[in-house]
Design a protein around this motif. Structure first.
Motif, PDB file in Angstrom:
ATOM      1  N   ALA A  88       0.832  -1.207   0.000  1.00  0.00           N
ATOM      2  CA  ALA A  88       0.000   0.000   0.000  1.00  0.00           C
ATOM      3  C   ALA A  88       0.865   1.254   0.000  1.00  0.00           C
ATOM      4  O   ALA A  88       0.531   2.254  -0.660  1.00  0.00           O
ATOM      5  N   THR A  89       1.967   1.227   0.721  1.00  0.00           N
ATOM      6  CA  THR A  89       2.875   2.373   0.713  1.00  0.00           C
ATOM      7  C   THR A  89       3.460   2.585  -0.678  1.00  0.00           C
ATOM      8  O   THR A  89       3.534   3.718  -1.174  1.00  0.00           O
ATOM      9  N   GLY A  90       3.861   1.487  -1.323  1.00  0.00           N
ATOM     10  CA  GLY A  90       4.362   1.602  -2.691  1.00  0.00           C
ATOM     11  C   GLY A  90       3.303   2.116  -3.643  1.00  0.00           C
ATOM     12  O   GLY A  90       3.592   2.947  -4.529  1.00  0.00           O
ATOM     13  N   THR A  91       2.076   1.650  -3.471  1.00  0.00           N
ATOM     14  CA  THR A  91       0.975   2.119  -4.318  1.00  0.00           C
ATOM     15  C   THR A  91       0.726   3.606  -4.118  1.00  0.00           C
ATOM     16  O   THR A  91       0.455   4.341  -5.071  1.00  0.00           O
ATOM     17  N   GLY A  92       0.798   4.074  -2.867  1.00  0.00           N
ATOM     18  CA  GLY A  92       0.631   5.495  -2.594  1.00  0.00           C
ATOM     19  C   GLY A  92       1.724   6.334  -3.232  1.00  0.00           C
ATOM     20  O   GLY A  92       1.462   7.416  -3.784  1.00  0.00           O
ATOM     21  N   MET A  93       2.966   5.840  -3.192  1.00  0.00           N
ATOM     22  CA  MET A  93       4.055   6.524  -3.871  1.00  0.00           C
ATOM     23  C   MET A  93       3.788   6.628  -5.366  1.00  0.00           C
ATOM     24  O   MET A  93       3.948   7.687  -5.989  1.00  0.00           O
ATOM     25  N   VAL A  97      12.487   8.495 -11.545  1.00  0.00           N
ATOM     26  CA  VAL A  97      12.388   7.045 -11.536  1.00  0.00           C
ATOM     27  C   VAL A  97      12.226   6.473 -10.126  1.00  0.00           C
ATOM     28  O   VAL A  97      11.754   5.338  -9.948  1.00  0.00           O
ATOM     29  N   LEU A  98      12.584   7.246  -9.110  1.00  0.00           N
ATOM     30  CA  LEU A  98      12.686   6.707  -7.747  1.00  0.00           C
ATOM     31  C   LEU A  98      11.363   6.176  -7.174  1.00  0.00           C
ATOM     32  O   LEU A  98      11.346   5.078  -6.601  1.00  0.00           O
ATOM     33  N   PRO A  99      10.233   6.896  -7.269  1.00  0.00           N
ATOM     34  CA  PRO A  99       8.998   6.341  -6.688  1.00  0.00           C
ATOM     35  C   PRO A  99       8.536   5.065  -7.385  1.00  0.00           C
ATOM     36  O   PRO A  99       7.960   4.189  -6.737  1.00  0.00           O
ATOM     37  N   PHE A 100       8.822   4.937  -8.673  1.00  0.00           N
ATOM     38  CA  PHE A 100       8.406   3.729  -9.388  1.00  0.00           C
ATOM     39  C   PHE A 100       9.318   2.554  -9.029  1.00  0.00           C
ATOM     40  O   PHE A 100       8.852   1.420  -8.891  1.00  0.00           O
ATOM     41  N   ALA A 101      10.599   2.842  -8.851  1.00  0.00           N
ATOM     42  CA  ALA A 101      11.508   1.804  -8.375  1.00  0.00           C
ATOM     43  C   ALA A 101      11.138   1.384  -6.954  1.00  0.00           C
ATOM     44  O   ALA A 101      11.168   0.190  -6.609  1.00  0.00           O
ATOM     45  N   GLY A 102      10.763   2.369  -6.130  1.00  0.00           N
ATOM     46  CA  GLY A 102      10.334   2.043  -4.767  1.00  0.00           C
ATOM     47  C   GLY A 102       9.081   1.197  -4.752  1.00  0.00           C
ATOM     48  O   GLY A 102       8.955   0.270  -3.931  1.00  0.00           O
ATOM     49  N   ASN A 103       8.146   1.476  -5.652  1.00  0.00           N
ATOM     50  CA  ASN A 103       6.926   0.662  -5.733  1.00  0.00           C
ATOM     51  C   ASN A 103       7.253  -0.757  -6.165  1.00  0.00           C
ATOM     52  O   ASN A 103       6.665  -1.722  -5.664  1.00  0.00           O
ATOM     53  N   ALA A 104       8.183  -0.905  -7.113  1.00  0.00           N
ATOM     54  CA  ALA A 104       8.601  -2.247  -7.533  1.00  0.00           C
ATOM     55  C   ALA A 104       9.158  -3.029  -6.345  1.00  0.00           C
ATOM     56  O   ALA A 104       8.825  -4.211  -6.140  1.00  0.00           O
ATOM     57  N   LEU A 105       9.997  -2.374  -5.545  1.00  0.00           N
ATOM     58  CA  LEU A 105      10.557  -3.044  -4.366  1.00  0.00           C
ATOM     59  C   LEU A 105       9.471  -3.404  -3.362  1.00  0.00           C
ATOM     60  O   LEU A 105       9.549  -4.444  -2.689  1.00  0.00           O
ATOM     61  N   SER A 106       8.437  -2.553  -3.252  1.00  0.00           N
ATOM     62  CA  SER A 106       7.356  -2.847  -2.306  1.00  0.00           C
ATOM     63  C   SER A 106       6.595  -4.109  -2.723  1.00  0.00           C
ATOM     64  O   SER A 106       6.214  -4.918  -1.864  1.00  0.00           O
ATOM     65  N   PHE A 107       6.386  -4.299  -4.026  1.00  0.00           N
ATOM     66  CA  PHE A 107       5.710  -5.511  -4.489  1.00  0.00           C
ATOM     67  C   PHE A 107       6.597  -6.742  -4.302  1.00  0.00           C
ATOM     68  O   PHE A 107       6.100  -7.832  -3.988  1.00  0.00           O
ATOM     69  N   ALA A 108       7.906  -6.574  -4.494  1.00  0.00           N
ATOM     70  CA  ALA A 108       8.815  -7.690  -4.255  1.00  0.00           C
ATOM     71  C   ALA A 108       8.777  -8.102  -2.784  1.00  0.00           C
ATOM     72  O   ALA A 108       8.706  -9.307  -2.462  1.00  0.00           O
ATOM     73  N   ALA A 109       8.810  -7.098  -1.889  1.00  0.00           N
ATOM     74  CA  ALA A 109       8.755  -7.408  -0.452  1.00  0.00           C
ATOM     75  C   ALA A 109       7.426  -8.045  -0.078  1.00  0.00           C
ATOM     76  O   ALA A 109       7.370  -9.011   0.708  1.00  0.00           O
ATOM     77  N   SER A 110       6.343  -7.520  -0.629  1.00  0.00           N
ATOM     78  CA  SER A 110       5.017  -8.085  -0.352  1.00  0.00           C
ATOM     79  C   SER A 110       4.941  -9.535  -0.805  1.00  0.00           C
ATOM     80  O   SER A 110       4.455 -10.407  -0.071  1.00  0.00           O
ATOM     81  N   TRP A 150       1.773 -14.279  -7.309  1.00  0.00           N
ATOM     82  CA  TRP A 150       1.870 -14.044  -8.748  1.00  0.00           C
ATOM     83  C   TRP A 150       1.404 -12.638  -9.121  1.00  0.00           C
ATOM     84  O   TRP A 150       1.958 -12.014 -10.042  1.00  0.00           O
ATOM     85  N   ALA A 151       0.405 -12.114  -8.418  1.00  0.00           N
ATOM     86  CA  ALA A 151      -0.036 -10.741  -8.670  1.00  0.00           C
ATOM     87  C   ALA A 151       1.082  -9.755  -8.341  1.00  0.00           C
ATOM     88  O   ALA A 151       1.336  -8.799  -9.093  1.00  0.00           O
ATOM     89  N   ASP A 152       1.765  -9.977  -7.222  1.00  0.00           N
ATOM     90  CA  ASP A 152       2.889  -9.114  -6.868  1.00  0.00           C
ATOM     91  C   ASP A 152       4.034  -9.256  -7.856  1.00  0.00           C
ATOM     92  O   ASP A 152       4.674  -8.270  -8.250  1.00  0.00           O
ATOM     93  N   ALA A 153       4.308 -10.499  -8.278  1.00  0.00           N
ATOM     94  CA  ALA A 153       5.392 -10.719  -9.234  1.00  0.00           C
ATOM     95  C   ALA A 153       5.091 -10.039 -10.566  1.00  0.00           C
ATOM     96  O   ALA A 153       5.982  -9.440 -11.193  1.00  0.00           O
ATOM     97  N   GLY A 154       3.835 -10.122 -11.003  1.00  0.00           N
ATOM     98  CA  GLY A 154       3.462  -9.472 -12.250  1.00  0.00           C
ATOM     99  C   GLY A 154       3.590  -7.961 -12.171  1.00  0.00           C
ATOM    100  O   GLY A 154       4.108  -7.307 -13.094  1.00  0.00           O
ATOM    101  N   ARG A 155       3.158  -7.384 -11.054  1.00  0.00           N
ATOM    102  CA  ARG A 155       3.259  -5.930 -10.897  1.00  0.00           C
ATOM    103  C   ARG A 155       4.717  -5.499 -10.772  1.00  0.00           C
ATOM    104  O   ARG A 155       5.105  -4.427 -11.268  1.00  0.00           O
ATOM    105  N   PHE A 156       5.537  -6.327 -10.129  1.00  0.00           N
ATOM    106  CA  PHE A 156       6.972  -6.040 -10.057  1.00  0.00           C
ATOM    107  C   PHE A 156       7.576  -5.988 -11.460  1.00  0.00           C
ATOM    108  O   PHE A 156       8.345  -5.065 -11.793  1.00  0.00           O
ATOM    109  N   ALA A 157       7.217  -6.953 -12.314  1.00  0.00           N
ATOM    110  CA  ALA A 157       7.753  -6.998 -13.680  1.00  0.00           C
ATOM    111  C   ALA A 157       7.313  -5.769 -14.483  1.00  0.00           C
ATOM    112  O   ALA A 157       8.108  -5.190 -15.238  1.00  0.00           O
ATOM    113  N   VAL A 158       6.048  -5.370 -14.322  1.00  0.00           N
ATOM    114  CA  VAL A 158       5.548  -4.179 -15.035  1.00  0.00           C
ATOM    115  C   VAL A 158       6.343  -2.946 -14.626  1.00  0.00           C
ATOM    116  O   VAL A 158       6.744  -2.129 -15.470  1.00  0.00           O
TER     117      VAL A 158
END
Length: 418
Positions: A28-33, A176-189, A85-93
């Motif tokens: 959710a934090t990554g999504t907010g970013m 690029v930073l907030p999008f990279a941070g969101n990718a990391l949030s999905f990986a952690a999730s 798989w939903a998190d992995a897919g969003r991480f890839a996007v």
């Protein structure tokens, strides 16, 4: 009694739910970013309002196009795996989007596509997460209510408190930073969800499919339509969403034209809503236990009606902030109670499909309310949608009372659990 008490403590403090909670807060934090940075990135490419609206539509469209088949997937597969798989897919996007930004190849088409794909991932994750809550904490009303309240608070804090200001600040440092941070949030999730050990309760439908996907979608819709309580909840929530969409759709205009607030003042109104929503999510369990689920829903709708009506009648910024806080608290408390009732009433094998069908009904109210709010504001002034919306919610509450009072809801939950 001693064993039961021990089991209750174990369920409340269980690591499986805590991992789901942690995954929800991180993502959710990554999504907010991302939500704060994406419009800013669009405006780097074009200043067109249509372009911004295309991105918003791309985020919301998956709930209309994908939710019903997603419900089938959630009911057929291990719900943990669906979330992973939903998190992995969003991480890839997001990795792809970060690459496009770094190489200066990003354009509006790529942003719209990325927003749509991220929305698809959110549909699958949200449906699987809600359907999995009873697997992790039991179907007991008190445990479900507490779990849903904490999940709601995690989503609100991540998406509305922490994420947006962090995303804006990071965007100012580097696009690029907030999008990279969101990718990391999905990986952690995804890693947190993957660490949850499976058991018999989480593999709901690992056996043979019950039929075609279409037949299973129809089964979920029929079950929803055949249950008087959940059918009433879906319809009433959809009607309430008409008012909510009109309210928030016209809020920026109300803040500027009626309240005379600058842009930062509009942001503070949204912050007030988030403060109330956090309180509503955390207090919903205790309030529903004290007064009953029906009272929370009916009084909540009437209370939101009062708040919306006052917004349309009183031109005072402090009063408006209090009304937005009340709206956030009462709406979130209702949502927690409705989620808890649905998880109690619906058989586990159908929960994903009934949830997706309910979401479809509710989501229809969004574009209807946004359109009606705009038409009324244009024809009669920006206050009109609020006055009309407040009166409408009172009528909705009166119509809902026979089906959604405490006795009716308690009877429905008891019938399904027996």
């Amino acid at each position: 009694m001693r064993t039961k008490k021990h089991d209750n403590v174990k369920v409340k403090l269980g690591g499986r739910f805590h991992r789901l909670f942690g995954a929800t807060l991180v993502s959710a934090t990554g999504t907010g970013m991302h939500a704060a940075a994406l419009p800013l990135l669009v405006l780097q490419i074009t200043s067109s309002p249509v372009a911004l609206s295309l991105v918003v539509v791309a985020v919301e469209l998956p709930w209309v196009l994908v939710s019903l088949p997603a419900g089938v997937v959630v009911d057929r597969l291990d719900r943990r795996r669906v979330m992973v798989w939903a998190d992995a897919g969003r991480f890839a996007v997001l990795v792809a989007l970060v690459t496009l930004i770094l190489t200066s190849l990003v354009n509006l088409a790529w942003l719209v596509l990325a927003a749509f794909l991220l929305g698809v991932g959110q549909v699958f994750f949200d449906l699987a997460a809600q359907a999995a809550v009873p697997d992790f904490v039991s179907r007991d009303q008190r445990h479900l209510s507490a779990a849903n309240g904490r999940i709601a608070a995690a989503e609100i804090n991540g998406e509305d408190f922490v994420g947006p200001p962090l995303g804006s600040a990071l965007f100012a440092v580097g696009h690029v930073l907030p999008f990279a941070g969101n990718a990391l949030s999905f990986a952690a999730s995804g890693l947190l969800i993957r660490s949850i050990r499976p058991d018999a309760t989480t593999t709901v439908a690992s056996g043979a499919p019950r039929g075609s996907a279409r037949a299973e979608i129809v089964e979920g819709i029929r079950w929803l339509l055949g249950n008087r309580t959940l059918r009433a909840l879906a319809v009433i929530t959809g009607l309430s969403n008409v008012v909510a969409s009109a309210q928030f759709g016209m809020l920026a205009l109300l803040a500027k034209q009626v309240l005379g607030l600058p842009d930062v003042g509009f942001g503070l109104l949204l912050t007030a809503t988030a403060v109330g929503a956090t309180a509503g999510g955390l207090m919903s369990s205790a309030v529903s236990k004290r007064f009953g689920s029906g009272t929370v829903i009916l009084a909540g709708k009437a209370g939101v009606g009062v708040a919306v009506l006052v917004l349309g009648l009183v031109a005072n910024a402090w009063v408006a902030a209090l009304m937005m806080m009340a709206t956030g608290a009462l709406t979130t408390a209702q949502n927690v109670v409705v989620s808890t009732l649905r998880q109690q009433i619906v058989p586990r094998r159908l929960l994903g499909r009934v949830l997706s069908s309910s979401r479809m009904v509710v989501m229809i109210g969004g574009p209807v309310g946004a359109a009606l709010g705009g038409v009324l504001a244009d024809a009669f002034g920006v206050r009109t949608p609020y006055v009309a919306g407040g009166v409408f919610l009172f009528l909705v509450t009166l119509v809902a009372y026979p089906r959604l009072n405490n006795r009716a809801l308690a009877s429905a939950a008891e019938d399904e659990s027996s």
